[in-house]
Motif scaffolding. Structure first.
Motif, PDB file in Angstrom:
ATOM      1  N   PHE A 123      42.641  39.449  31.855  1.00  0.00           N
ATOM      2  CA  PHE A 123      41.697  40.337  32.683  1.00  0.00           C
ATOM      3  C   PHE A 123      42.366  40.759  33.827  1.00  0.00           C
ATOM      4  O   PHE A 123      43.548  40.581  34.322  1.00  0.00           O
ATOM      5  N   SER A 124      41.419  41.561  34.489  1.00  0.00           N
ATOM      6  CA  SER A 124      42.174  42.455  35.620  1.00  0.00           C
ATOM      7  C   SER A 124      42.404  41.648  36.900  1.00  0.00           C
ATOM      8  O   SER A 124      42.897  42.129  38.102  1.00  0.00           O
ATOM      9  N   SER A 125      41.816  40.337  36.964  1.00  0.00           N
ATOM     10  CA  SER A 125      42.148  39.631  38.278  1.00  0.00           C
ATOM     11  C   SER A 125      41.530  38.099  37.417  1.00  0.00           C
ATOM     12  O   SER A 125      40.943  37.927  36.629  1.00  0.00           O
ATOM     13  N   GLY A 126      41.909  36.984  38.437  1.00  0.00           N
ATOM     14  CA  GLY A 126      41.337  35.736  38.278  1.00  0.00           C
ATOM     15  C   GLY A 126      39.983  35.626  38.317  1.00  0.00           C
ATOM     16  O   GLY A 126      39.174  35.097  37.263  1.00  0.00           O
ATOM     17  N   MET A 127      39.402  36.315  39.239  1.00  0.00           N
ATOM     18  CA  MET A 127      38.039  36.279  39.357  1.00  0.00           C
ATOM     19  C   MET A 127      36.997  37.124  38.193  1.00  0.00           C
ATOM     20  O   MET A 127      36.020  36.791  38.031  1.00  0.00           O
ATOM     21  N   SER A 128      37.816  38.146  37.720  1.00  0.00           N
ATOM     22  CA  SER A 128      37.277  38.713  36.710  1.00  0.00           C
ATOM     23  C   SER A 128      37.284  37.910  35.380  1.00  0.00           C
ATOM     24  O   SER A 128      36.212  38.159  34.490  1.00  0.00           O
ATOM     25  N   ALA A 129      38.292  37.059  35.246  1.00  0.00           N
ATOM     26  CA  ALA A 129      38.342  36.260  34.073  1.00  0.00           C
ATOM     27  C   ALA A 129      37.154  35.314  34.435  1.00  0.00           C
ATOM     28  O   ALA A 129      36.275  34.954  33.447  1.00  0.00           O
ATOM     29  N   ILE A 130      36.931  34.754  35.423  1.00  0.00           N
ATOM     30  CA  ILE A 130      36.072  33.738  35.752  1.00  0.00           C
ATOM     31  C   ILE A 130      34.693  34.364  35.384  1.00  0.00           C
ATOM     32  O   ILE A 130      33.671  33.825  34.771  1.00  0.00           O
ATOM     33  N   ALA A 131      34.427  35.585  36.123  1.00  0.00           N
ATOM     34  CA  ALA A 131      33.093  36.133  35.967  1.00  0.00           C
ATOM     35  C   ALA A 131      32.807  36.637  34.521  1.00  0.00           C
ATOM     36  O   ALA A 131      31.648  36.250  34.093  1.00  0.00           O
TER      37      ALA A 131
END
Length: 438
Positions: free
Chosen positions: A115-123
């Motif tokens: 994913f494009s960031s850790g938060m985009s993975a979580i979201a």
């Protein structure tokens, strides 16, 4: 890496297939550190290039219309499992798929996504797995942006949450899960271990046992997701302890050079496929250049994490004896028997990120941070360089004051991530910085 060279469905001669990956020799299963050097990539498919090129293309040519149809059946979910070939860079690409294959190796996962960031993975994972009216049970504290996503954003769509302290006992964990069952469908149990920024471990095995006791193994059993950024993939392998999905900010140890932002999800293929469909829809995939940089970093992950862990052990042993220090929350010397037990069962190492509590408050913390000469005053962790930050006014600034107090995120807390410098040089830096606060 996806085989984009399957037999042409029109009956014409198929293109060359990639060589199968070598996973063992003479019955010996190859270690991740070895597989990072070539797993998922065949140089013959890229003009013999030893390293994968960066595939800067938005779309991919199909071998036939029938092949294109079959690839889109996978992309859209009509046929489970994802695409069997390369389609479009919002869905997949060679760099991303090679990196996903190698990421999965570290924890022997069935599948992995970038994913494009850790938060985009979580979201993306949360959006894929929750419905309006659901309840999320989670450990606390979580990274502030994760708490905000659950409480503020998903809350607007009727999703509620209950939490338990990171160091909770099996009985305490079970009581919260049972209470959540009375509120609505429990969509997931979301963990972060060790917790950010308090460095307290969660008993993953106890969470899984309580989940299984309350829900059984049916379709209604909520998956256990865990953010393993602080310790993984070298020092903690949650899938081996019963977790269903592991989430990473790959910006940290996996990327490890403070020059890329990325996220990852790995684990059960059935769950990964659901998240893949959401990623395909909302476009949160990692770009090919960052995926290529991540491939570079994965080759040295074990070396970097090992050196950083050794440095942290030496630095923390020195810090806890200093008169300006109230306490050091470091997994190498757990605070109580409960944390020691979790550490012994779950962890292969203490990591290199820890919480330093100074005697004093914000003024003393700021004086210490401002005096550092080698360590950089910056958020993030897991890089080759040592970083120090003040969670209460930086990464966790948005957390309400009363909740910060309850979670021990105080004004005297400094979070430190030890890098690959010389350990004695770091001690010299911390010594002069501590002297600056008296």
């Amino acid at each position: 890496m996806t085989d984009n060279n399957e037999a042409d469905l029109t009956g014409t001669t198929p293109r060359r297939r990639p060589k199968p990956d070598i996973m063992e020799i003479g019955g010996r299963r190859l270690k991740p550190a070895t597989l990072m050097m070539g797993h998922g990539y065949d140089p013959a498919l890229s003009e013999g290039a030893l390293k994968p090129p960066i595939f800067l293309t938005s779309t991919f040519a199909f071998e036939s219309a029938a092949a294109g149809k079959r690839h889109f059946e996978g992309v859209t979910g009509i046929r489970p499992g994802g695409s069997e070939g390369l389609v479009y860079s919002r869905f997949n690409g060679p760099n991303q798929e090679i990196a996903e294959d190698r990421l999965a190796v570290w924890e022997d996962a069935e599948d992995a996504l970038l994913f494009s960031s850790g938060m985009s993975a979580i979201a993306t994972a949360l959006i894929a797995l929750v419905q309006p009216g659901d309840v999320i049970v989670h450990s606390a504290p979580l990274y502030a942006a994760t708490e905000g996503l659950i409480g503020k954003i998903l809350g607007k769509f009727g999703v509620s949450w209950l939490d338990f302290p990171a160091g909770a006992t099996a009985e305490e964990i079970g009581a919260v899960i049972e209470k959540a069952k009375g509120i609505g469908r429990v969509a997931m149990i979301y963990l972060e271990s060790p917790a950010n920024p308090t460095n307290v471990l969660v008993d993953v095995e106890a969470v899984v046992a309580r989940r299984d006791a309350l829900f059984g193994e049916g379709a209604d059993s909520p998956p256990v997701l865990i953010d393993n950024t602080f310790l993984g993939p070298l020092w903690h392998k949650p899938l081996a302890h019963g977790a269903d999905l592991v989430i990473y900010s790959l910006t940290k140890y996996a990327g490890g050079h403070s020059d890329l932002v990325a996220g990852g999800v790995l684990g059960s293929k059935a769950l990964v496929d659901r998240i893949r469909l959401m990623r395909n829809t909302i476009g949160t995939i990692l770009d090919p250049h960052s995926a290529w940089m991540l491939l570079r970093s994965l080759e040295t992950l074990e070396l970097r994490m090992t050196r950083a862990g050794e440095n942290a052990a030496k630095v923390c042993a020195w810090l806890r004896d200093q008169p300006q220090v109230e306490k050091v929350v470091y997994l190498g010397f757990p605070e109580n028997a409960r944390q020691q037990d979790i550490y012994d069962r779950h962890c292969a190492g203490a990591g290199s990120t820890f919480s330093l509590y100074l005697k004093g408050g914000e003024a003393e913390s700021f004086a210490f941070l401002d005096a550092l000469k080698i360590a950089k005053l910056a958020v993030s962790l897991g890089g080759t360089e040592t970083l120090a930050s003040h969670p209460a006014v930086m990464t966790h600034l948005s957390v309400p004051a009363e909740r910060k107090k309850a979670l021990a995120i105080g004004d005297n807390m400094v979070r430190i991530s030890i890098g690959c410098e010389d350990a004695d040089d770091l001690i010299a830096d911390f010594e002069q910085a501590l002297a600056a606060i008296g």
